[in-house]
Design a protein around this motif. Sequence first.
Motif, PDB file in Angstrom:
ATOM      1  N   GLU A  31      15.083 -24.936   8.111  1.00 42.23           N
ATOM      2  CA  GLU A  31      15.466 -26.098   8.498  1.00 42.23           C
ATOM      3  C   GLU A  31      17.120 -26.241   8.172  1.00 42.23           C
ATOM      4  OE1 GLU A  31      13.272 -29.484   7.300  1.00 42.23           O
ATOM      5  OE2 GLU A  31      11.496 -28.341   7.704  1.00 42.23           O
ATOM      6  N   ILE A  32      17.258 -25.797   6.724  1.00 38.17           N
ATOM      7  CA  ILE A  32      18.873 -26.003   6.481  1.00 38.17           C
ATOM      8  C   ILE A  32      19.626 -25.004   7.264  1.00 38.17           C
ATOM      9  CG2 ILE A  32      18.156 -26.916   4.172  1.00 38.17           C
ATOM     10  CD1 ILE A  32      18.865 -24.071   2.976  1.00 38.17           C
ATOM     11  N   GLY A  33      19.292 -23.833   7.451  1.00 40.95           N
ATOM     12  CA  GLY A  33      19.912 -22.758   8.348  1.00 40.95           C
ATOM     13  C   GLY A  33      20.244 -23.309   9.681  1.00 40.95           C
ATOM     14  N   LEU A  34      19.467 -24.179  10.250  1.00 47.96           N
ATOM     15  CA  LEU A  34      19.687 -24.508  11.715  1.00 47.96           C
ATOM     16  C   LEU A  34      20.414 -25.809  11.753  1.00 47.96           C
ATOM     17  CD1 LEU A  34      16.373 -23.269  13.549  1.00 47.96           C
ATOM     18  CD2 LEU A  34      18.620 -22.264  13.309  1.00 47.96           C
ATOM     19  N   THR A  35      20.620 -26.517  10.664  1.00 52.24           N
ATOM     20  CA  THR A  35      21.339 -27.871  10.438  1.00 52.24           C
ATOM     21  C   THR A  35      22.616 -27.655   9.717  1.00 52.24           C
ATOM     22  OG1 THR A  35      20.116 -28.485   8.712  1.00 52.24           O
ATOM     23  CG2 THR A  35      19.358 -29.142  10.786  1.00 52.24           C
ATOM     24  N   ARG A  36      23.562 -28.756   9.914  1.00 51.72           N
ATOM     25  CA  ARG A  36      24.846 -28.749   9.113  1.00 51.72           C
ATOM     26  C   ARG A  36      24.650 -28.767   7.671  1.00 51.72           C
ATOM     27  NH1 ARG A  36      26.958 -32.948  13.451  1.00 51.72           N
ATOM     28  NH2 ARG A  36      24.632 -33.722  13.160  1.00 51.72           N
ATOM     29  N   SER A  37      25.837 -28.097   7.096  1.00 50.28           N
ATOM     30  CA  SER A  37      25.715 -28.209   5.436  1.00 50.28           C
ATOM     31  C   SER A  37      25.729 -29.405   4.974  1.00 50.28           C
ATOM     32  CB  SER A  37      26.931 -27.328   5.041  1.00 50.28           C
ATOM     33  OG  SER A  37      28.108 -27.900   5.294  1.00 50.28           O
ATOM     34  N   LYS A  38      26.268 -30.580   5.328  1.00 53.72           N
ATOM     35  CA  LYS A  38      26.358 -31.922   4.994  1.00 53.72           C
ATOM     36  C   LYS A  38      25.146 -32.483   4.839  1.00 53.72           C
ATOM     37  CE  LYS A  38      27.500 -34.069   9.315  1.00 53.72           C
ATOM     38  NZ  LYS A  38      28.382 -34.680  10.345  1.00 53.72           N
ATOM     39  N   ASN A  39      23.883 -32.042   5.305  1.00 49.65           N
ATOM     40  CA  ASN A  39      22.575 -32.531   5.176  1.00 49.65           C
ATOM     41  C   ASN A  39      21.541 -31.721   4.415  1.00 49.65           C
ATOM     42  OD1 ASN A  39      23.186 -35.077   6.716  1.00 49.65           O
ATOM     43  ND2 ASN A  39      23.248 -33.281   8.673  1.00 49.65           N
TER      44      ASN A  39
END
Length: 412
Positions: A31-39
Amino acid sequence: MDNGLFTANNVWMMICTGLVFFMHLGFSFLEIGLTRSKNTVNILFKNVFIITIGLLLYALCGFNMMYPGFEEGSSGFFGFAGWGIAAPENGMTPDYADGGYTWWTDFLFQGMFAATAATIVSGAVAERVKLSSFMIFTILYVGIVYPIAGSWKWGGGFLDMMETPFYDFAGSTLVHSVGGWAAVVAVALLGPRIGKYGTDGSVKPIPGHSLPFAAAGVLILWLGWFGFNGGSVLSADPELTSLTLVTTCLAAAAGGVGAFVFDLILYKKYDLTMFLNGILAGLVGITAGADQMSPMDAIIIGVIAGVLVVLAVGFVDKLKLDDPVGAIAVHLICGIWGTLAVGIFGALAGMDQFISQLIGVAAYAVFCLVTAFVILYALKATLGLRVSKEEEIEGLDLHEHGMTAYGDFSTK
């Protein structure tokens, strides 16, 4: 039963419990890999919350709601064996569960499954859901909805009472589709992320910030599936356990290859994210019948799941359902496919079984869509589901948590 065999069975089940627990790290990385670092902090917080509150709720009421011990003549829709957990007199002996494991191991193994349904939703609503509302949803969905749904088959409920019982070995429907249906409702009520869809109907990719994390997450999930499916044998039976692990691995491999090749034919690019989702698609697809399939059956199921996930990702985008990690395509669409595949391939193939599988899919669809909608719409009307535009643009890490995932390592 020989005490040595009983111990070996129980040790295997405890190892599988650990592997399923490890899957929560895989989901987090994906999930963190496929989303933006700010989240990133927000997503990690949600995933840690899910496993912690999920286990507590399963101990408080979930286990006894999922395995209520339906009485003869019961409708098999709902039962409750009481609050809290306490092992029965034979719970630590081979008299329990045919000597496959102890009662405590049974509770913990099943508890690991319970939290997974909400984890599936977490990825689909990433980057714009209000944390407090998601936490309340998780409490209600994991604490009440999932155990009731699980009781219909694994708890001996009405789907297990049918003349030709509905079959779901390890949860293509009971876990993955239960999460997938809720994800559809949540994404529809939330709306897409800012900038995802153009006014002309175009789809604008929002790249994730770390494909290495995403790849690590999928490989960890594949490893965890050794416990997810292997443990669902409910003993260390050599023949059935080894067959299950073989079919699981072959379906995963075939799903990955099927997805990237089909995507390459369509779009002329070697897409790593589609390759990764294809592996997950194959794993979800084989889960309903991993103990019933031959190796060749597993490969066919995996390839079809890989093709389906490519088509499903595009279809979900056409509906303007913004799913950052492809959870709906992987867990719902391929969960349905895997469930129906039980009636097409393997030891249980036949029209009667296929019809039973259709009934099961329909029953879970109605129940999960209705319950998820009631919970999420109530939250939307009261607390709200979505963060403000400013919070979404600047990132949930700063606004919800007051911190960032990655420190500033630059020298000054």
